[in-house]
Design a protein around this motif. Structure first.
Motif, short mmCIF file in Angstrom:
data_model
loop_
_atom_site.label_atom_id
_atom_site.label_comp_id
_atom_site.label_asym_id
_atom_site.label_seq_id
_atom_site.Cartn_x
_atom_site.Cartn_y
_atom_site.Cartn_z
N GLU A 57 0.81 -1.24 -0.02
CA GLU A 57 0.10 0.18 0.16
C GLU A 57 0.81 1.23 -0.07
OE1 GLU A 57 0.50 -1.59 3.97
OE2 GLU A 57 -0.32 -2.52 2.41
N GLU A 93 -11.67 3.03 -4.33
CA GLU A 93 -12.11 2.27 -3.34
C GLU A 93 -11.09 1.18 -2.90
OE1 GLU A 93 -15.60 -1.35 -3.40
OE2 GLU A 93 -16.23 0.83 -4.25
N GLN A 96 -8.33 2.39 -1.02
CA GLN A 96 -8.62 3.08 0.31
C GLN A 96 -8.38 4.59 0.07
OE1 GLN A 96 -7.32 0.77 3.45
NE2 GLN A 96 -8.68 -1.09 2.84
#
Length: 150
Positions: A57, A93, A96
């Motif tokens: 991420e 989405e 995030q």
């Protein structure tokens, strides 16, 4: 005068051939947005299996994922075209992100990174190939589609 008409005809043939070539090159490998979650899982798994684990991420990894997704779902976007409806929201989405415009902020730099940073490019190519093999293995694409996608 007739020479110019012959030139116009030649230009039209060339434009048509280029248009057909562009259309073939901008065909997406995938269109089913529901596969994005699966792709992100495979992407994250790829990084979890490495001995040195960069977080999937992290911003740089996010850029790699966005570049790969755009190549799979909307190659024309990388050449200045528009993103298909729903792709930006779905990516935001999955990653995030608070706003879908964050996707646009990332992809504006993607080609710069890809062209100027050898390690970034090498890793994107490797992860892209890994994901294509996984897509083929799971039956989402054919061997021919995988070969054409590269």
């Amino acid at each position: 005068m007739l020479h110019k008409i012959a030139q116009i005809e030649q230009i039209r043939r060339e434009k048509q051939a280029l248009s057909q070539q562009e259309q073939a090159m901008t065909q997406p490998v995938l269109t089913d947005l529901s596969l994005l979650s699966t792709l992100y899982k495979w992407f994250a798994d790829y990084y979890q299996e490495r001995t040195v684990i960069p977080r999937a991420e992290s911003i740089l990894q996010r850029k790699k994922f966005i570049l790969i997704v755009l190549r799979l779902y909307s190659p024309a976007t990388l050449a200045g075209g528009r993103m298909p409806p729903g792709l930006r929201n779905r990516l935001a989405e999955i990653l995030q992100l608070h706003t879908p415009s964050s996707i646009s902020n990332h992809y504006s730099e993607l080609l710069f990174y890809y062209h100027n940073y050898k390690e970034f490019r090498r890793e994107v190519i490797h992860v892209y190939a890994t994901l294509l093999r996984q897509l083929e293995h799971e039956g989402y694409i054919t061997h021919t589609q995988r070969e054409e996608a590269f």
